[in-house]
Design a protein around this motif. Structure first.
Motif, PDB file in Angstrom:
ATOM      1  N   LEU A  88      21.971  81.036  54.586  1.00  0.00           N
ATOM      2  CA  LEU A  88      21.588  81.560  55.900  1.00  0.00           C
ATOM      3  C   LEU A  88      21.239  80.416  56.847  1.00  0.00           C
ATOM      4  CD1 LEU A  88      20.812  83.806  57.890  1.00  0.00           C
ATOM      5  CD2 LEU A  88      18.540  83.862  56.802  1.00  0.00           C
ATOM      6  N   GLY A  89      20.444  79.460  56.364  1.00  0.00           N
ATOM      7  CA  GLY A  89      20.055  78.324  57.195  1.00  0.00           C
ATOM      8  C   GLY A  89      21.244  77.488  57.621  1.00  0.00           C
ATOM      9  N   VAL A  90      22.150  77.203  56.677  1.00  0.00           N
ATOM     10  CA  VAL A  90      23.333  76.399  56.996  1.00  0.00           C
ATOM     11  C   VAL A  90      24.227  77.139  57.988  1.00  0.00           C
ATOM     12  CG1 VAL A  90      25.448  75.421  56.033  1.00  0.00           C
ATOM     13  CG2 VAL A  90      23.289  75.122  54.835  1.00  0.00           C
ATOM     14  N   LEU A  91      24.333  78.448  57.826  1.00  0.00           N
ATOM     15  CA  LEU A  91      25.143  79.247  58.757  1.00  0.00           C
ATOM     16  C   LEU A  91      24.599  79.155  60.182  1.00  0.00           C
ATOM     17  CD1 LEU A  91      27.563  81.214  58.901  1.00  0.00           C
ATOM     18  CD2 LEU A  91      25.916  83.087  58.594  1.00  0.00           C
ATOM     19  N   LEU A  92      23.284  79.194  60.320  1.00  0.00           N
ATOM     20  CA  LEU A  92      22.672  79.055  61.644  1.00  0.00           C
ATOM     21  C   LEU A  92      22.981  77.695  62.260  1.00  0.00           C
ATOM     22  CD1 LEU A  92      19.118  80.681  61.341  1.00  0.00           C
ATOM     23  CD2 LEU A  92      20.889  81.276  62.991  1.00  0.00           C
ATOM     24  N   MET A  93      22.858  76.636  61.485  1.00  0.00           N
ATOM     25  CA  MET A  93      23.164  75.300  62.002  1.00  0.00           C
ATOM     26  C   MET A  93      24.636  75.186  62.379  1.00  0.00           C
ATOM     27  SD  MET A  93      20.891  72.659  59.689  1.00  0.00           S
ATOM     28  CE  MET A  93      21.489  73.190  58.090  1.00  0.00           C
ATOM     29  N   MET A  94      25.475  75.743  61.562  1.00  0.00           N
ATOM     30  CA  MET A  94      26.915  75.667  61.787  1.00  0.00           C
ATOM     31  C   MET A  94      27.325  76.350  63.094  1.00  0.00           C
ATOM     32  SD  MET A  94      29.840  76.767  59.038  1.00  0.00           S
ATOM     33  CE  MET A  94      29.260  78.460  58.938  1.00  0.00           C
ATOM     34  N   CYS A  95      26.609  77.401  63.449  1.00  0.00           N
ATOM     35  CA  CYS A  95      26.973  78.204  64.629  1.00  0.00           C
ATOM     36  C   CYS A  95      26.083  77.934  65.841  1.00  0.00           C
ATOM     37  CB  CYS A  95      26.898  79.690  64.284  1.00  0.00           C
ATOM     38  SG  CYS A  95      28.014  80.189  62.942  1.00  0.00           S
ATOM     39  N   SER A  96      25.213  76.929  65.773  1.00  0.00           N
ATOM     40  CA  SER A  96      24.227  76.703  66.833  1.00  0.00           C
ATOM     41  C   SER A  96      24.873  76.399  68.182  1.00  0.00           C
ATOM     42  CB  SER A  96      23.304  75.534  66.457  1.00  0.00           C
ATOM     43  OG  SER A  96      22.466  75.882  65.379  1.00  0.00           O
ATOM     44  N   VAL A  97      24.288  77.012  69.227  1.00  0.00           N
ATOM     45  CA  VAL A  97      24.725  76.762  70.599  1.00  0.00           C
ATOM     46  C   VAL A  97      23.549  76.340  71.476  1.00  0.00           C
ATOM     47  CG1 VAL A  97      26.718  78.300  70.485  1.00  0.00           C
ATOM     48  CG2 VAL A  97      24.484  79.216  71.159  1.00  0.00           C
ATOM     49  N   ASN A  98      22.336  76.253  70.890  1.00  0.00           N
ATOM     50  CA  ASN A  98      21.163  75.803  71.632  1.00  0.00           C
ATOM     51  C   ASN A  98      20.163  75.187  70.653  1.00  0.00           C
ATOM     52  OD1 ASN A  98      19.587  78.057  70.502  1.00  0.00           O
ATOM     53  ND2 ASN A  98      20.688  79.330  71.971  1.00  0.00           N
ATOM     54  N   PHE A  99      19.153  74.537  71.195  1.00  0.00           N
ATOM     55  CA  PHE A  99      18.199  73.834  70.348  1.00  0.00           C
ATOM     56  C   PHE A  99      17.370  74.768  69.461  1.00  0.00           C
ATOM     57  CE2 PHE A  99      13.961  71.841  69.753  1.00  0.00           C
ATOM     58  CZ  PHE A  99      14.356  70.829  68.896  1.00  0.00           C
ATOM     59  N   PRO A 100      16.833  75.906  69.974  1.00  0.00           N
ATOM     60  CA  PRO A 100      16.065  76.798  69.094  1.00  0.00           C
ATOM     61  C   PRO A 100      16.871  77.286  67.889  1.00  0.00           C
ATOM     62  CG  PRO A 100      15.645  77.347  71.383  1.00  0.00           C
ATOM     63  CD  PRO A 100      16.766  76.358  71.382  1.00  0.00           C
ATOM     64  N   MET A 101      18.146  77.560  68.094  1.00  0.00           N
ATOM     65  CA  MET A 101      18.988  78.024  66.993  1.00  0.00           C
ATOM     66  C   MET A 101      19.185  76.924  65.958  1.00  0.00           C
ATOM     67  SD  MET A 101      22.661  79.884  67.471  1.00  0.00           S
ATOM     68  CE  MET A 101      23.507  80.713  66.107  1.00  0.00           C
ATOM     69  N   LEU A 102      19.423  75.708  66.440  1.00  0.00           N
ATOM     70  CA  LEU A 102      19.572  74.564  65.536  1.00  0.00           C
ATOM     71  C   LEU A 102      18.277  74.300  64.787  1.00  0.00           C
ATOM     72  CD1 LEU A 102      21.540  72.258  64.689  1.00  0.00           C
ATOM     73  CD2 LEU A 102      20.521  70.879  66.515  1.00  0.00           C
ATOM     74  N   LEU A 103      17.161  74.391  65.493  1.00  0.00           N
ATOM     75  CA  LEU A 103      15.852  74.162  64.886  1.00  0.00           C
ATOM     76  C   LEU A 103      15.569  75.180  63.791  1.00  0.00           C
ATOM     77  CD1 LEU A 103      13.396  72.195  65.409  1.00  0.00           C
ATOM     78  CD2 LEU A 103      12.359  74.089  66.665  1.00  0.00           C
ATOM     79  N   ALA A 104      15.893  76.465  64.065  1.00  0.00           N
ATOM     80  CA  ALA A 104      15.680  77.523  63.073  1.00  0.00           C
ATOM     81  C   ALA A 104      16.535  77.289  61.835  1.00  0.00           C
ATOM     82  CB  ALA A 104      16.004  78.884  63.687  1.00  0.00           C
ATOM     83  N   GLY A 105      17.770  76.841  62.023  1.00  0.00           N
ATOM     84  CA  GLY A 105      18.636  76.557  60.887  1.00  0.00           C
ATOM     85  C   GLY A 105      18.103  75.438  60.025  1.00  0.00           C
ATOM     86  N   PHE A 106      17.614  74.364  60.671  1.00  0.00           N
ATOM     87  CA  PHE A 106      17.017  73.257  59.937  1.00  0.00           C
ATOM     88  C   PHE A 106      15.797  73.725  59.132  1.00  0.00           C
ATOM     89  CE2 PHE A 106      19.778  70.474  62.133  1.00  0.00           C
ATOM     90  CZ  PHE A 106      19.663  69.202  61.600  1.00  0.00           C
ATOM     91  N   LEU A 107      14.968  74.577  59.741  1.00  0.00           N
ATOM     92  CA  LEU A 107      13.751  75.043  59.087  1.00  0.00           C
ATOM     93  C   LEU A 107      14.065  75.910  57.871  1.00  0.00           C
ATOM     94  CD1 LEU A 107      10.682  75.348  58.981  1.00  0.00           C
ATOM     95  CD2 LEU A 107      10.897  77.274  60.583  1.00  0.00           C
ATOM     96  N   ILE A 108      14.950  76.881  58.030  1.00  0.00           N
ATOM     97  CA  ILE A 108      15.282  77.792  56.926  1.00  0.00           C
ATOM     98  C   ILE A 108      15.927  77.033  55.771  1.00  0.00           C
ATOM     99  CG2 ILE A 108      16.735  79.745  56.262  1.00  0.00           C
ATOM    100  CD1 ILE A 108      16.335  80.834  59.111  1.00  0.00           C
ATOM    101  N   THR A 109      16.833  76.132  56.107  1.00  0.00           N
ATOM    102  CA  THR A 109      17.469  75.315  55.066  1.00  0.00           C
ATOM    103  C   THR A 109      16.441  74.455  54.351  1.00  0.00           C
ATOM    104  OG1 THR A 109      19.494  75.233  56.395  1.00  0.00           O
ATOM    105  CG2 THR A 109      19.284  73.640  54.598  1.00  0.00           C
ATOM    106  N   GLY A 110      15.534  73.875  55.124  1.00  0.00           N
ATOM    107  CA  GLY A 110      14.493  73.039  54.529  1.00  0.00           C
ATOM    108  C   GLY A 110      13.593  73.815  53.589  1.00  0.00           C
TER     109      GLY A 110
END
Length: 452
Positions: A88-110
């Motif tokens: 789920l986290g990697v999917l969010l990072m892969m599809c990010s179009v803004n900073f909050p989305m990228l940040l959430a992906g990094f957090l979930i993956t972490g």
């Protein structure tokens, strides 16, 4: 012989967690400049990405949760569900179009990475033969090298043209993917960032394979035996083990030793793991492609050095090995301070020394000793607590580092002095406190430390 083969097979399967941990860190690092250009990020934004990622706070929070769950419900529970969170986290990072989305992906993956770490190291140790425990832990550490190597190969082949340099050999594939998804509207930074999106997609695929394999693992026999033997203790609240863990003087001493040794090294390593390509590009003046190539060469050396380390760690004095490994790390930062990395010679020597210390890594000794020095009933919880402390403080340091370092690497020399001091402290703690556990079973170590 069959038991030896079985422990090696389970070690390789569980080590996919380490592959994905290091892979997530390096995938984020190798594309850091690309995301910065695409989203218009500042060094402060990059600091936050590092702070909540698999490199720091995300893993810290996940580790303390994963440690408690692994001791309460077993190691297998983690392998049954945790990779789904990672995907789920990697999917969010892969599809990010803004900073909050990228940040959430990094957090979930972490968080997912942190949940898996104490369970994986504990499982490997508990399923290893006495004479192969260090070897198996070292093999799992090799995955921390293999992951970044594959990610950096992808990053190099797919690298966009930056800094006046040509792009990677497969950048045309990136253009084709971007055109297919966006209809040809992605240009400039929006096109270049698809390099990082494809790298994240590779992690998603590996995570899916890891989930299929790890959910089939058998439960740790030592954990099952202890649950049957000490069922009343195991049935208590999931937080109850912390009471005994934090009130026993033997435990407190072990926590201070292991956390101190690991923290001072990890404050340096976490910065290098996340910011190294960025440092090469800013302080070293390399293009994105050449920065990834140099980092790739480093990881190839780490894999080879770790393999050689795995052959001898159960046979020679571990205190001496520890001293040699951290000695290489200190020498690397001496090069930074007194030679510099603005020239290719300094860059190559620094990279070689840092690679050799990565092969005889403090993290390998930490994973080995942390799984040996605590009883099975809170072995994973103890590791989760220490991992929480180390990665949490590393998150704070990551935020401080970007301001010491500066937008263009102006403060790199100051940061290098701090790094060298931290590594000297880690050297002293590890050499003075190294336990004499080589050649002993986990049960023997526990009886020696805690009695019957």
């Amino acid at each position: 012989m069959s038991k030896r083969k079985g422990s090696l097979q389970s070690t390789i399967t569980v080590s996919l967690t380490n592959y994905l941990d290091a892979g997530a860190i390096v995938a984020g690092a190798s594309g850091l400049t690309l995301w910065k250009d695409y989203l218009g990020l500042t060094e402060g934004h990059l600091g936050w990405l590092n702070a909540i990622s698999a490199n720091c706070l995300g893993a810290a929070v996940g580790a303390i949760i994963g440690g408690i769950l692994a001791d309460k419900y077993g190691r297998k529970l983690i392998y049954s569900y945790n990779m789904l969170i990672y995907m789920l986290g990697v999917l969010l990072m892969m599809c990010s179009v803004n900073f909050p989305m990228l940040l959430a992906g990094f957090l979930i993956t972490g968080i997912s990475v942190g949940v898996g770490v104490p369970a994986s190291w504990t499982y490997i140790s508990e399923n290893s033969e006495t004479g192969n425990r260090g070897r198996n832990i070292a093999i799992s550490q090799m995955a921390w090298g293999i992951g970044p190597t594959i990610i950096l190969v992808l990053g190099t082949l797919l690298a966009p043209p930056t800094g006046g340099q040509d792009g990677g050999a497969c950048f045309g594939f990136v253009q084709d993917v971007a055109s297919l998804i966006t209809g040809g509207t992605a240009i400039g930074a929006a096109l270049n960032v698809f390099t990082s999106r494809i790298v994240f997609a590779s992690l998603f695929i590996v995570a899916f394979i890891a989930w299929l394999l790890q959910r089939r693992l058998d439960e740790s026999e030592e954990w099952k035996n202890n649950k049957e033997k000490d069922g009343a203790v195991m049935a208590k609240s999931i937080f109850s083990s912390f009471g005994e863990l934090l009130t026993n003087k033997i435990n407190i001493k072990a926590i201070c030793f292991l956390a101190g040794m690991y923290l001072t090294w990890n404050l340096v390593s976490s910065v290098m793991g996340f910011f190294q390509p960025h440092i090469y590009e800013t302080a070293g003046g390399l293009s994105n492609e050449y920065a990834n190539m140099l980092t790739l060469g480093q990881w190839l050396i780490i894999i080879l050095a770790t393999f050689l380390f795995s052959l001898i760690v159960d046979k020679v004095n571990q205190r001496g090995l520890y001293a040699i490994g951290v000695g290489f790390a200190i020498a690397a930062w001496v090069i930074v301070i007194y030679v510099g990395i603005s020239g290719i010679a300094g860059l190559v020597v620094f990279t070689l020394l840092w690679a050799l210390q990565g092969g005889i890594s403090v993290q390998t000794f930490y994973a080995l000793w942390a799984s040996e020095l605590f009883p099975v009933k809170y072995r994973a919880a103890a590791q989760g607590l220490m991992f929480f402390i180390v990665r949490g403080l590393s998150a704070v340091w990551g935020l401080c580092f970007v301001y010491i370092y500066g937008e263009n690497g102006d403060g790199f020399t100051t940061a290098a002095y701090i790094m060298m001091i931290l590594l000297i402290i880690s050297f002293l703690i590890g050499v003075i406190g190294a336990p004499k556990t080589r050649g002993k079973s986990l049960e023997e170590i526990t009886k020696e430390r805690y009695g019957e």
